[in-house]
Every structure is written in structure tokens, then in C-alpha cells.
Design a protein around this motif. Structure first.
Motif, PDB file in Angstrom:
ATOM      1  N   TYR A  20     -25.140  -6.514  -1.006  1.00 24.24           N
ATOM      2  CA  TYR A  20     -24.204  -7.316  -1.806  1.00 24.24           C
ATOM      3  C   TYR A  20     -24.817  -7.519  -3.181  1.00 24.24           C
ATOM      4  CZ  TYR A  20     -21.470 -11.356  -3.408  1.00 24.24           C
ATOM      5  OH  TYR A  20     -20.684 -12.212  -4.142  1.00 24.24           O
ATOM      6  N   ALA A  21     -24.054  -7.245  -4.221  1.00 19.24           N
ATOM      7  CA  ALA A  21     -24.599  -7.348  -5.577  1.00 19.24           C
ATOM      8  C   ALA A  21     -23.670  -8.124  -6.488  1.00 19.24           C
ATOM      9  CB  ALA A  21     -24.843  -5.953  -6.144  1.00 19.24           C
ATOM     10  N   SER A  22     -24.277  -8.956  -7.339  1.00 17.95           N
ATOM     11  CA  SER A  22     -23.528  -9.635  -8.397  1.00 17.95           C
ATOM     12  C   SER A  22     -24.077  -9.127  -9.718  1.00 17.95           C
ATOM     13  CB  SER A  22     -23.741 -11.150  -8.334  1.00 17.95           C
ATOM     14  OG  SER A  22     -23.476 -11.634  -7.049  1.00 17.95           O
ATOM     15  N   ALA A  23     -23.176  -8.873 -10.658  1.00 18.12           N
ATOM     16  CA  ALA A  23     -23.631  -8.288 -11.916  1.00 18.12           C
ATOM     17  C   ALA A  23     -22.877  -8.906 -13.083  1.00 18.12           C
ATOM     18  CB  ALA A  23     -23.407  -6.775 -11.887  1.00 18.12           C
ATOM     19  N   SER A  24     -23.618  -9.242 -14.131  1.00 16.85           N
ATOM     20  CA  SER A  24     -23.015  -9.895 -15.299  1.00 16.85           C
ATOM     21  C   SER A  24     -23.472  -9.217 -16.581  1.00 16.85           C
ATOM     22  CB  SER A  24     -23.448 -11.375 -15.354  1.00 16.85           C
ATOM     23  OG  SER A  24     -23.133 -12.047 -14.164  1.00 16.85           O
ATOM     24  N   GLU A  75     -26.734  -3.535   4.829  1.00 17.36           N
ATOM     25  CA  GLU A  75     -25.664  -4.218   4.096  1.00 17.36           C
ATOM     26  C   GLU A  75     -26.204  -4.588   2.714  1.00 17.36           C
ATOM     27  OE1 GLU A  75     -22.931  -4.743   6.063  1.00 17.36           O
ATOM     28  OE2 GLU A  75     -21.632  -5.950   4.767  1.00 17.36           O
ATOM     29  N   VAL A 122     -28.481  -8.866 -12.977  1.00 16.62           N
ATOM     30  CA  VAL A 122     -27.943  -8.639 -11.630  1.00 16.62           C
ATOM     31  C   VAL A 122     -28.799  -9.317 -10.565  1.00 16.62           C
ATOM     32  CG1 VAL A 122     -27.021  -6.390 -12.351  1.00 16.62           C
ATOM     33  CG2 VAL A 122     -29.191  -6.493 -11.118  1.00 16.62           C
ATOM     34  N   MET A 123     -28.118  -9.644  -9.474  1.00 14.59           N
ATOM     35  CA  MET A 123     -28.795 -10.104  -8.258  1.00 14.59           C
ATOM     36  C   MET A 123     -28.257  -9.282  -7.094  1.00 14.59           C
ATOM     37  SD  MET A 123     -29.267 -14.222  -8.087  1.00 14.59           S
ATOM     38  CE  MET A 123     -30.467 -15.064  -9.129  1.00 14.59           C
ATOM     39  N   VAL A 124     -29.165  -8.954  -6.176  1.00 13.12           N
ATOM     40  CA  VAL A 124     -28.792  -8.161  -5.007  1.00 13.12           C
ATOM     41  C   VAL A 124     -29.305  -8.866  -3.763  1.00 13.12           C
ATOM     42  CG1 VAL A 124     -29.036  -5.934  -3.845  1.00 13.12           C
ATOM     43  CG2 VAL A 124     -28.972  -6.024  -6.344  1.00 13.12           C
ATOM     44  N   GLN A 125     -28.506  -8.875  -2.725  1.00 14.52           N
ATOM     45  CA  GLN A 125     -28.944  -9.410  -1.427  1.00 14.52           C
ATOM     46  C   GLN A 125     -28.687  -8.343  -0.370  1.00 14.52           C
ATOM     47  OE1 GLN A 125     -28.274 -13.579  -0.909  1.00 14.52           O
ATOM     48  NE2 GLN A 125     -27.686 -13.343   1.233  1.00 14.52           N
ATOM     49  N   GLY A 153     -16.805  -6.815  -5.586  1.00 14.26           N
ATOM     50  CA  GLY A 153     -17.015  -8.208  -5.188  1.00 14.26           C
ATOM     51  C   GLY A 153     -17.210  -8.365  -3.694  1.00 14.26           C
ATOM     52  N   ARG A 154     -17.428  -7.278  -2.992  1.00 16.30           N
ATOM     53  CA  ARG A 154     -17.626  -7.357  -1.545  1.00 16.30           C
ATOM     54  C   ARG A 154     -18.945  -6.704  -1.138  1.00 16.30           C
ATOM     55  NH1 ARG A 154     -12.173  -6.694   1.708  1.00 16.30           N
ATOM     56  NH2 ARG A 154     -10.984  -8.198   0.474  1.00 16.30           N
ATOM     57  N   PRO A 155     -19.524  -7.149  -0.038  1.00 18.21           N
ATOM     58  CA  PRO A 155     -20.714  -6.451   0.465  1.00 18.21           C
ATOM     59  C   PRO A 155     -20.336  -5.045   0.897  1.00 18.21           C
ATOM     60  CG  PRO A 155     -19.990  -8.143   2.012  1.00 18.21           C
ATOM     61  CD  PRO A 155     -19.148  -8.299   0.804  1.00 18.21           C
TER      62      PRO A 155
END
Lengths: 331, 331, 331, 331
Positions: free
Chosen positions: C191-195, C189, C211-214, C325-327
Motif C-alpha cells: 500500500y502506497a501513499s504519494a504526494s 501486499e 511517499v510512504m509505503v506499507q 488508492g488501494r493496496p
């Protein structure tokens, strides 16, 4: 391209040969060693010629520069012979174990204005040179104190030690050179304490394993050196310079940057790097580059026979101080 | 002198009592605990009165301020009762485990403009507050990322955990508060992953031991939190703030500064400090000082019930995200 | 001696060429580059042949091995062509920007059992490999969490970025490979946030700078990655592995070890090393050695096209997660 | 409860009073100071009695123990008077500036077997005591070298310095005590170098600002101390012990653990802690606890007048060495 011959195919000769081989402005043309097999083995690696007699290379018009990496007692003769043939010379430290003989050699080299460099490799360590430049450019104001920690990972074999000239001339000599270089001023007084805490049998040839040295300069700057022949945690090489406007520290370097945290302990790192070949690998490379630039006339010789002589003189003063229990003035 | 009563004579109550006792502008006048022996023991240490019923103190006109250090499910009632009596209140976190009940309480407190402070003690840790001030004053330019490491030395007893509200509300809530405080902007999206890698039996009450949280704010700032209930090397509490002009790191602190070097390893330090009482000792003292200054009208209340509510809301979002496997928007 | 040809005389091609030239078991025989001047310049340094057409070298029976250091969109064709000619191949990452095309190539290479290695150089960094080995040998018990910090010193030029495939495929791909390698288990799985906090104009081609990834694995291991295109203090590359029996940290490395102490600040060190060529110099050397040993049949290929494919797949999942915006589940 | 009186309401007297006040086994009953306002101010803080004449307290049967925190030249008389009244005594260092007078006092105290403790507070610093215990329990094998760095943040006022007895007796005396304690063996030879690099006007009363000391013990252990009256980066207090099986380092401590990374520099920390009151706050607290335990008969006196005398003797040897330029034997 500077054509360079290496005299002496031992441990240090091999390092110099490798650094010449990868230098873009130099070629290794020949290797000399009385053990012709050693000479052959090293020369073959880089497509160079091998001979047993160093004078053959010194007299060879096709050789521009000579690296002297032979036993100490041959340094003076080879250096003078090469210098007289107009070669650029890089000679391993010490100049000689006999202070008078070293002084004579220095004088002769000065008379013929010979382009000879002495191999105090630590001056080319990037951290040491950054530290020295920071002092010299006034980053810590007026320099007041220098503290040098210099501990080997372990003893050299007894046979080596027996003919090494003693811990001051053999090991601490590097630190005396570093002290002079960092202090920016000659020490005028030397006091040394020396013990045999690890190997009492060093008494046989009047040597020590654990020493401390304290020196002062004419203006009142102070320097401390501590040495041991065996630091079980590895090769411990630290520098500290303290001045009116701050302090510079050069801590030990690490082969890798992994730290471990367990229930027993935290920040755990591996022991320090093996020994000088590993710790000063980069310094040897930069030393060779400095020699090649000087030999090509692009800069002045950065470490002179006089530097070699002065480090030896401090070593000799320290040995006398340790023997007499009194401070010794550097004449 | 501010006359303060402590309600709850447990572990945290004792810390607050001790910090009141040594504060030059406050006096500990009374301790309440249904276990009257506990109340007596604590009160005796500081020459205070002991009672079993907290309302007795809340209704006592001689008490200026009240510290609520009781089980979580009593916080809301005690806070409201004390506020209605015009007391200054310092209440332990969380406000309540039920988000709706906490929100109701906050609204009521706001309506009566009650001087209530919530005890997020880590904000008063000198390193955390220096870091927050450095961010707020622009030392690292625009803030982009916050990374929080928060690992306990070991589990609380299963009985405690069973009624703790779960790892997000019980443990990570401190980190949610820290995140909001450092980010300087509310998180709008929360994504959490949660595992039972240490204690599968936590499944019984749907709890976890190992979690990671990722949050974003409206302007695109990002925050990562990682937590574990057991770090064998000790209480691991680190903060990192990264911005357009630099980074701030707050590493772990040490009970002493001794490092060991042996043949096996170097830079070896002792495991990290035991737990929050030791690590945040200074923070508890400074928290009490902040409360006393606010109660004396010398500054605004630094951590409000709204802060308590928001941390709880983030914890609840994280719990829902971990359960659903989807990010959750903070309404 | 392994006879190696380098295809692509750019920045990375030069590094590989230099490492081949100094390797005792390999010779650089040829360099190919459509810009024949670049090919000539590089080939001349090491006495190798220069050609403009890579196929000339791929079809040359005298070439044992081929290094592909060309633009990404040529990787697949060159890799397949070389593999079909029976060459040993070291190909730069990524395999391709198109996941499907990369998967096809991987399948074909597997069918012919081709000896192809993908150049994830960071696996050969001595600190990274010590950390991975320590995890694999159980030094920290069961692995629970991996935290990767990966921040570049500054942006590549906009023209490069425009065709880079985006931050996930171009930059974070190294961290995805590191994550897989350290986790010892595939992420299931992402999940990433990117700005776009530094360069809003990246919106033009839908790219990000922060970016951050989990990620989580099937057994519940967790991994966090944080990246930025610009860390003003230098190239920030850190690794953390946390497990049931401890933690391993790999902090940043330093070009020198000098620390400054002044009235304004203490422990001051220079900014971090310039960029990947400097930071991973040793890794490139050890990577080439690993390739040469594998090509000589002395060990298995340490990084396969499948590894290249999987890192790309994670990058693609992260990009989809950031967009939606979703995993995203890794199929 | 131990009833304690503090004599001298200055800087150190205040610290002792505060530590007595918060100690669970002791009460501060009285404060004496010829400046009765000072005595009153301090006594009022803790509800104690204030007097101007110390003898009043010494002769008070209700006082169990006396802390002597007065000017140095009153130490001997007060110590003897209190001891003769059967009081437990904690006396600030140095015993006296006159070696002979201090020796006489020691002898008299021994004759009456007086329970007097000398306040070398640094022995109670948790890091120093962990280091000493590690040496004593053989953690680094046989001890070979001790290195002590001891630099003040800045000069005391000239008026203080003029009557301080000189840098060796006033400042380095702490390091002489630390050296003896860590060495576990008496120094037999002392060599000191002393300069005026910061304040030439110290020549007026024959004092120095920058000193180095080298000492040896009968078994050949070596010790180096370096001191400066002004380290612009703060109060620099480090210890190093080197032995046959390893090394122990005690680095400086920090008021907080925040590190800054900017384009200009990395790992930047604030200057070191202000001065001894801050750095040794915990040591003062633990020192008082040790005194109270000893006074209550729960342990032996940990630092005796003999320790005070020996540190003074080493200071005096160092001063003679600096003046003569020769090492001085400790008789």
C-alpha cells in the motif's frame, strides 16, 4: 609526478607505500629495507624497485622524496643524509629518543633550510583538523581548557616496550603534539602522575602504564591528558576544547552504526575500532597528501622538525615530573 | 483554590489525586469509588472525604471540578451528569468504546457548552509539546511526514485486553491523537495492517498485538504509526516530524544517563523506562496544571471531547481497515 | 587476475573503475562509452583500453567480466549479450523500467544459468549487512517490523526525473530491495501513499516527491518505508528492525565526529553526508569485491536478477497502489 | 512521622522544606530565619510555625530533626548546638571555611557520636549513585582513573564570590567529595592549576575562574577535575570512571529529548539545564529521603562530617598548590 622512495618496509612503511601508490600526483619508485625480502615484497605490490641500503635511494638523483619509516635510532642520520641530498623528507615520529640529539638534528636541518616534515598523523584526522580549525577561527571564543583522552586497546609486546623510550616518548608524544597544536601556545609547565596498575613488571625499565598529565601555558590555558596502555573496550581517542564561547567535542568513531536493544540493555554498540591503523587510516592518507603538496611546493610544510622536537621535550618534562613528583618548567 | 473531586481510586485516579494535592491552586476535597476501601485509602492520604457514589460528589455544590478516572463504559454518563451540574470535568480517554455513543455525548456537551477536557496526557509531555510548537511555529517549514513509534513493554492481562476494545481503541488511540495534533490537519484516509505475532490467542476476541497504520491528510501530508504490545527493551515512544525545512526527532528518555563500556560492548545503557506512569509522570503533572488553569478560566480547554471523538473515529477506521484489508476514508 | 571491462563511463562507471583498479585480484582492461572522450578519459586514468562500442568488449575473448553502468534501457540487451558470451556480469539497477521486459530477461538468464549480479550496493554497506546478519542469526528473535527511512538531499534535474520511471522505480527500489532482504520473506501486499509537496510540476509526468509505503508478508511481518526527494539536512538513510527479542537500529553516519556546544545549542553536528557516492563509498568497494569473488568462483552470486526483478515488481505495485488508492497484492 | 525544622529560608532552605512537605514519613513543623518575613512566607506554604531565632527550634523538644541551610559561618555553631540537644542534623556544605575550625567541630561531633549528615547532594543523583555502585561492585574491574567535568553556567555575583572562600572551597568542593567517593580511597597528593581567564578582577580577593586539579591515591589511582565558572552552553556536569575491565560515563542530562535537523546543522539540542536546582532536583529529593531514613534509624548516615572535612581539606590543598605551583601532600 613526485617520485618517492620508502625506507623501511614495516607496518608504517606499508601504509605510506599504499597511499603513495593511489595518489594521483606521486609514484612509488623504490623501497629500501635491510631485510631485502621485506623490501621486495612491498616493492613488488606496486611495481617499484627494491634495495637493501637506504643510502642507495637517498643518493639516487631520480628520487625526489624520501619517507623514513625505520627504527627510531636511525631517524636522525637518515633525515640529515636525505636532506643534504636535497630530498623532500617525511620522517616518522619521534625525531629521536635523545632530546639533545634531536635538538642538534633540528638545528642542522634549519641551517640548511631542509624541507622535512614529521609524521604526526593525527593532525590530519578530519575530525581533529576540523576541531583545530574551529578553535583557530574563534568558534569557541578564547580557548581555556583542552582535555585529551588517549587509551590504547592493549600493550605492545614487552620487547617493544623495553626499547620504546617509555610511555611518554612512545605513546603520549602524540598527545603532546595534539595539545600544542590545539592550545595554539606552548605549555610552560608540565606535571605528570604515572602508575603501574596493569603491569608491575614495567618497573624493570622504569616505565608506566597509566598516566595523567596537566600542563599550563603562559597565558593561563590549561590542558589535561589521560592515557592508559589498555582500554578493554577498544582504542579510546577523544578531544575536548573549552572556551569562552563554547565547547568542541570529538568523540570516538565507529566502524559501523548499528545499535542493539535487548531486554538486558539498549544503545549497545560494538567495541571501539581496533587500533591506530584502522582509526587513523584516513589521517595517514591525508598526511601523505599534505606531504606531497608540500613537496610539490604547493603549500608550506605543515609539521616541522621543531614540532617533533617540542613534543619530545614535553614528553621528557613529563617523565621527569613523574619521577620527581614535581611540576617541571619547560625551559 | 479549585476544589476538585476524583472519581475512581485506581491507578490513574491516584496519580491525579497526587498531582492535585501538590498543586498550589487546587485542593483535593473528595474521592469516590464503589470500593469504599479504595476511596478511603486514597482520600486519607490527602485529608479528603471518601464516598462510594460518584453522584454524591457530582451533586455537591462545594465541588468545583471533577476528575473521571473510572472504567470506560461509565465515562459518558458521568461526564454528562457532571457537566449538567456545571462542574469542570477532566475525563480519561477514551470517551467511549462505541463511536456513536461517544458522538452523541460530544454533541450534548457542545450544546450545553460544557467545560470538559479529555485526558490525552502525552500532549503535555515537555518533549512532545516542544516538538508540536516547533512544527506549529514553522521551524521545519511545511510539514510533510510524521512517524510515530509506540511500543509497550508488555501485554496487559488477558482479562483486561478482552474488554479493552482492541489495540486500536485501547493503545493506538494515544498515537491517533498525537498524529492529529502534530499533523495540524485531519487525516482523511486510514490504512492499517494488524498481526498476531506474539499471542495467537488474541484471535479469540479478534484483537492484534503488532500493527502499522498509514494515514494521509487532504493536503497530502503522510503519517506512519507502528505499535507492538511487547518491546522487550522497554517502553518505546518516539516521534519524528519531517518538513520542507528540516526534521524534529523526539527520542526515548532515560531514567539515568550512565553508559557502560566493556570488552563486549560500548555505549550500553539500561533498558527504557518501565511504562507510562514513569515515562509520562511529568506529563500527568502538567496535564493537571492545564486542566486547573482552564477550570480557573485562565486559558481555553486544550483537549476537547471532539478531540476524544476524532481519535476514537480514527481507531475505528483503522480497525475496519485491518479487518477488510482496504484503506478506509474518514467521513 | 580477473580482467574486467566497464561499459558506461558516467558517474557510477567511474566508481566501479576505481574500485577495480585498486582490487588485488582484478584488472581494469577496457572502458566502453559511445562518447569516446569519456571512455578515453576514464581508461587513461588506469592504463586501460577505450572503445565506443560495448559489443567490442563483450565479444573480446580477453575480457572475463563486464560491468554494465549504462542508461537503464540498454541494461537488458547488454546483460543478455554479455551473458551469452559467457562473461560474468555486474549490472546496475534497475534491470529495466518495464516489468514484463525485465521478467523476460530474468527468465532467459536463468535458462542459460548466467552468472549475473545486480548492483544493489546498499546490501554491502557494513552497517546494513551487520544488521541483516544479526536478524538472520536470530539476535532479535522473530522479526516483526522493519522501518526504513530514505530521504535524498535534493532532486535530480527535471530532465533526469522525466525519464527515471518515477520515484518508486528510480529511488524507492533500493528500499524495496532492502525490505525484502531484511524481512527474509516476500511482501504479499503493498500500500502506497504519494504526494507532490515539494514540486507540483511533477504532475506533468505523473511523478511524486513524498511517499510512504506499507507492506506485509504472508506470516504477518510488517514493513514501513518513508521517502522524500529533499531532506534539507542531508542524505537521511536509516534502518530499524524490531523483533520478539529486541531491536536493531542503524542510524545515519557522519563524515566527522565533532560536536559543538554554544550558548544557542548543544550536540550540534554538521548536516549529513552529501549523497550516495559519499555515504555508500565503502559499499561500492565491498560490492565490487563480492562480484569479483563470485566471478572467481569463490562464492555464490549474492544479488541475482531475480532480486532485481522482485524489487521492480514491488515498485510497480506501489505505483499502482498510489494511483488507485488501494493496496495491491503481489501476485 | 519525623518532625523537622528548617533553619534558613533561602534558596536551599526552600528546596529542603518542599521535599520534607511531600515526604510520607516526615512533617515540616517550623522554619527559622532572622528575616522573619522570609520565615513566615516559607512556613505558611506548608502550615508550619515561623520563628526568627534558630535556637528556639533547636531547644524545642517537639522537633526531632533540624536542617541547617544558613550562611556558612554559622554552620559549626548550629550543628553543635543541635547535636547537643540530641537532634538529627542535616547540614549544608561546607562545614566551615576554616579547616581547623571544621576539624574541631568534627572531633566534637564524633565525641558525642552525633547523628549529623552533611549535604553533598550530588551523591544522591541517580546517575552518580548508579555509577558509584557499579564501580564499588567491580563492574569495571580495578579502578584506575576518574575524570570529573564541572562547569557552572555563570558566575555568582561578585559580592557572593568575595565571601565564598574561593573557587576550591565553594565550587570544586563538590567535585572533591565526588572524587573521594568514586575513588574509594583517599587522595594523597593534590596538584592544581588556576587561572583568571574570564574575570581578571577576581585577583582582588585572590580567586580564580578556571581550574584543573590532578590527584593521586596511595595505590596509584589518578583523578582529574576541570572546572570553569562559566560554560555558555549551560551547566556541564560529567563523570568518567575508567578501570581494568571497562569504563563508565555519566553524560549531561536534558530537560527534553527533542533534536533538530536543519540545513545548517543536525542533532541540535537545547543548551544544558539551567543550574544545580534544576539539574539536581531529584538528588535533593533523594538526599532528604536518605536523611529521613537515617534519622528514623533505618540506615546509617550516608555522608558524615568527616566527609565534609576531607572535601574541605582537599580544597585547601588545591588552593595551596595553585598558589605555590607545587603539588601538596594530604597529610
Amino acid at each position: 609526478m613526485l617520485k618517492i622512495a620508502v625506507i623501511g618496509a614495516g607496518r608504517i612503511g606499508k601504509i605510506h607505500a599504499a597511499n603513495i601508490a593511489t595518489h594521483p600526483q606521486a609514484t612509488l619508485v623504490a623501497v629500501a629495507d635491510p631485510f631485502i625480502n621485506s623490501a621486495n615484497a612491498l616493492a613488488d605490490l606496486y611495481g617499484a624497485e627494491a634495495v637493501s641500503d637506504p643510502l642507495e635511494l637517498i643518493n639516487d638523483a631520480d628520487v625526489d622524496a624520501v619517507i623514513i619509516a625505520t627504527p627510531t635510532d636511525t631517524h636522525v642520520d637518515l633525515m640529515l643524509a636525505a636532506a643534504r641530498q636535497g630530498k623532500k623528507v617525511l620522517c616518522e615520529k619521534p625525531v629521536d629518543l635523545d632530546l639533545k640529539r634531536a635538538a642538534d638534528a633540528c638545528r642542522q636541518l634549519e641551517e640548511i633550510n631542509a624541507p622535512v616534515m614529521v609524521a604526526f598523523n593525527r593532525r590530519f584526522d578530519p575530525s581533529a583538523s576540523e576541531l583545530q580549525q574551529a578553535i583557530a577561527s574563534g568558534d569557541i571564543g578564547d580557548l581555556h581548557q583542552v582535555v585529551i583522552t588517549s587509551r590504547d586497546p592493549d600493550f605492545a609486546p614487552m620487547d617493544y616496550l623495553r626499547h620504546s623510550g617509555g610511555i611518554f616518548s612512545d605513546m603520549v608524544i602524540h598527545d603532546f603534539d595534539m595539545a600544542r597544536w590545539l592550545l595554539g601556545e606552548e605549555p610552560v609547565e608540565v606535571y605528570a602522575s604515572a602508575s603501574r596498575l596493569l603491569k608491575p613488571e614495567l618497573a624493570e625499565f622504569n616505565d608506566y602504564d597509566t598516566v595523567m598529565v596537566q600542563m599550563t601555558t603562559a597565558s593561563g590555558r590549561q590542558c589535561h591528558i589521560n592515557c592508559s596502555r589498555r582500554a578493554v573496550y577498544g582504542y579510546d581517542q577523544r578531544l575536548e576544547a573549552f572556551g569562552s564561547a563554547g565547547m568542541l567535542l570529538n568523540n570516538n568513531q565507529r566502524a559501523n552504526s548499528v545499535r542493539r536493544y535487548t531486554a538486558a540493555a539498549t544503545e549497545v554498540q560494538a567495541p571501539l575500532e581496533a587500533f591506530f591503523l584502522e582509526r587513523y587510516e584516513q589521517a595517514y592518507r591525508l598526511e601523505m597528501d599534505a606531504f606531497i603538496q608540500a613537496a610539490l611546493g604547493k603549500c608550506a610544510i605543515p609539521v616541522t622538525p621543531f614540532d617533533g622536537l617540542m613534543a619530545l621535550k614535553l614528553a621528557e618534562c613529563a617523565a621527569r615530573s613523574a619521577a620527581s613528583g614535581r611540576p617541571v618548567s619547560v625551559d
